[in-house]
Design a protein around this motif. Structure first.
Motif, PDB file in Angstrom:
ATOM      1  N   ALA A 154       0.859  -1.194   0.000  1.00 35.45           N
ATOM      2  CA  ALA A 154       0.000   0.000   0.000  1.00 35.45           C
ATOM      3  C   ALA A 154       0.887   1.235   0.000  1.00 35.45           C
ATOM      4  O   ALA A 154       2.026   1.188   0.492  1.00 35.45           O
ATOM      5  N   PRO A 155       0.416   2.342  -0.544  1.00 29.44           N
ATOM      6  CA  PRO A 155       1.247   3.549  -0.588  1.00 29.44           C
ATOM      7  C   PRO A 155       1.394   4.177   0.784  1.00 29.44           C
ATOM      8  O   PRO A 155       0.524   4.008   1.662  1.00 29.44           O
ATOM      9  N   PRO A 156       2.478   4.918   1.008  1.00 30.89           N
ATOM     10  CA  PRO A 156       2.621   5.678   2.257  1.00 30.89           C
ATOM     11  C   PRO A 156       1.690   6.879   2.235  1.00 30.89           C
ATOM     12  O   PRO A 156       1.095   7.197   1.190  1.00 30.89           O
ATOM     13  N   PRO A 157       1.554   7.577   3.346  1.00 26.98           N
ATOM     14  CA  PRO A 157       0.720   8.786   3.360  1.00 26.98           C
ATOM     15  C   PRO A 157       1.215   9.818   2.354  1.00 26.98           C
ATOM     16  O   PRO A 157       2.419   9.909   2.086  1.00 26.98           O
ATOM     17  N   TYR A 160       4.013  12.013   3.349  1.00 29.14           N
ATOM     18  CA  TYR A 160       5.362  11.462   3.168  1.00 29.14           C
ATOM     19  C   TYR A 160       5.802  11.587   1.707  1.00 29.14           C
ATOM     20  O   TYR A 160       6.949  11.938   1.430  1.00 29.14           O
ATOM     21  N   ILE A 161       4.897  11.292   0.782  1.00 30.92           N
ATOM     22  CA  ILE A 161       5.209  11.391  -0.639  1.00 30.92           C
ATOM     23  C   ILE A 161       5.767  12.774  -0.973  1.00 30.92           C
ATOM     24  O   ILE A 161       6.733  12.918  -1.736  1.00 30.92           O
ATOM     25  N   LYS A 162       5.182  13.805  -0.380  1.00 32.62           N
ATOM     26  CA  LYS A 162       5.554  15.186  -0.692  1.00 32.62           C
ATOM     27  C   LYS A 162       6.998  15.506  -0.326  1.00 32.62           C
ATOM     28  O   LYS A 162       7.606  16.412  -0.903  1.00 32.62           O
ATOM     29  N   VAL A 163       7.568  14.788   0.655  1.00 27.43           N
ATOM     30  CA  VAL A 163       8.940  15.071   1.096  1.00 27.43           C
ATOM     31  C   VAL A 163       9.902  13.938   0.763  1.00 27.43           C
ATOM     32  O   VAL A 163      11.082  13.990   1.107  1.00 27.43           O
ATOM     33  N   SER A 164       9.423  12.906   0.071  1.00 25.33           N
ATOM     34  CA  SER A 164      10.219  11.699  -0.156  1.00 25.33           C
ATOM     35  C   SER A 164      11.243  11.827  -1.276  1.00 25.33           C
ATOM     36  O   SER A 164      12.156  11.026  -1.370  1.00 25.33           O
ATOM     37  N   VAL A 197      -2.815   4.443  -8.493  1.00 27.68           N
ATOM     38  CA  VAL A 197      -3.212   3.975  -7.161  1.00 27.68           C
ATOM     39  C   VAL A 197      -3.989   5.025  -6.392  1.00 27.68           C
ATOM     40  O   VAL A 197      -5.033   4.751  -5.810  1.00 27.68           O
ATOM     41  N   ASP A 198      -3.471   6.273  -6.394  1.00 29.68           N
ATOM     42  CA  ASP A 198      -4.089   7.340  -5.611  1.00 29.68           C
ATOM     43  C   ASP A 198      -3.896   8.663  -6.346  1.00 29.68           C
ATOM     44  O   ASP A 198      -2.761   9.111  -6.533  1.00 29.68           O
ATOM     45  N   VAL A 207       4.567   9.748  -9.214  1.00 29.73           N
ATOM     46  CA  VAL A 207       3.879   8.604  -9.807  1.00 29.73           C
ATOM     47  C   VAL A 207       3.849   7.486  -8.772  1.00 29.73           C
ATOM     48  O   VAL A 207       4.631   7.481  -7.814  1.00 29.73           O
ATOM     49  N   ASP A 208       2.929   6.556  -8.955  1.00 30.92           N
ATOM     50  CA  ASP A 208       2.872   5.420  -8.037  1.00 30.92           C
ATOM     51  C   ASP A 208       3.061   4.086  -8.753  1.00 30.92           C
ATOM     52  O   ASP A 208       3.083   3.019  -8.120  1.00 30.92           O
TER      53      ASP A 208
END
Length: 337
Positions: A154-157, A160-164, A197-198, A207-208
């Protein structure tokens, strides 16, 4: 001689590394620091160690090495501060989200001569390590086609994506390292990706779902497939086709029980997430770091390895954005591609 170790970061991965440190009698975890005081205090209480500030750890001559498991934006500075303080350093991937900053760290480490190891734990998974040993021994001849599959359950929050740093720097960087470990640096990179995914991940600029092709100068190819969603569990597979055969690594399952009846054949799902799948790899990785320190040998995953993986992530991002194949240059890796 027992080495005194201080841990930077008391979050999820910091807890994993704390357990690895405690599992090897050659090292003693003596201190922890974290910007979240409560997390540091909880880990310190669990392991009977001190909570110290970053400055206190770096100034303490009795601390032999530091393990950096703090947020990515701290890695580069802490590596440089650690070697300047005369400490050996183990740092989780990546060195930094910015390739140029990583190259500066590479230069600092090279000038210092201090031992620094990057945390590419998958190299130390027993299954992948066995595959590499068989490949290096020539058991399947010349490698021709490498395929790496890595799907998260499952994807992280999105926070988190915004700073990953994005999927290529955050998630696929492990797979880039695996390809370099087995095949070396490629000549060119082609990347494509989607947001399936989201929608919020796309809105955050990432991208996911992605596929990358690594093109080698001698014609070899490596493909990497990533997805932030595999509803059946943590999917981690690798296949290496050679001139004389094939080597492959399959998923670790929740159990090895397989049911065979007239209705069909079924088995358990893959283990749920990386903590279950790679716990032994983290312990072996830490032991390898201590081996290198004790024996004075080269680190098995170097800062250059970290630069190489980040350079491939950079090339993949350019390829995705511009819709073209990107040539890896010596400027991107700090040396010959």
């Amino acid at each position: 001689m027992t080495l005194n170790i201080a841990l930077f970061g008391a979050g999820r991965i910091g807890k994993v590394h704390a357990a690895s440190i405690k599992s090897d009698p050659r090292a003693q975890l003596v201190a922890v620091t974290d910007v979240m005081a409560q997390a540091a205090q909880a880990l310190a209480a669990e392991h009977g160690i001190e909570v110290m500030t970053e400055d206190e750890i770096l100034a303490d001559a009795s601390i032999d090495a530091i393990l950096i498991a703090a947020s990515t934006n701290t890695h580069a500075d802490l590596i440089e501060r650690g070697i300047a303080a005369g400490k050996a350093v183990f740092c989780e991937k990546p060195i930094d989200l910015d390739l140029q900053r990583a190259l500066k760290v590479r230069a600092s480490v090279a000038a210092s001569g201090k031992p620094v190891m990057m945390g590419f734990n998958r190299r130390f998974d027993p299954n992948f390590a066995t595959l590499k040993a068989a490949f290096d021994a020539g058991e399947i001849g010349k490698g021709e086609l490498l395929s790496v599959t890595s799907y998260d359950p499952a994807p992280p929050p999105v926070s988190y994506i915004k700073v990953s740093g994005g999927l290529f720097r955050d998630m696929m960087i492990h797979d880039f390292d695996m390809c370099c470990w087995l095949f070396g640096l490629p000549a060119k990179v082609t990347a494509t990706g989607s947001c399936l995914v989201d929608p919020a991940i796309g809105e955050a600029g990432d991208v996911d779902t992605a596929v990358v092709i690594l093109h080698y100068a001698d014609g070899r190819l490596a493909t990497i497939r990533n997805s932030r969603r595999a509803v059946f569990g943590y999917d981690q597979r690798l296949e290496l086709l050679g001139s004389d055969g094939m080597l492959s690594v399959e998923n670790q399952l929740e159990t090895t029980v397989r049911k065979s009846t007239t209705a069909g054949v079924s088995s358990a799902k893959p283990q749920l997430f990386f903590l279950e799948r790679y716990m032994r790899a983290y312990e072996t990785e830490w032991a390898a770091f201590l081996d290198a320190l004790t024996n004075g040998t080269a680190m098995p995953a170097t800062v250059q390895d970290g630069v190489n993986a980040l350079a491939l992530a950079e090339a993949a991002n350019i390829s995705l954005k511009e819709g073209r194949t990107v040539t890896l240059t010596a400027e991107m890796t700090g040396g010959a591609p």
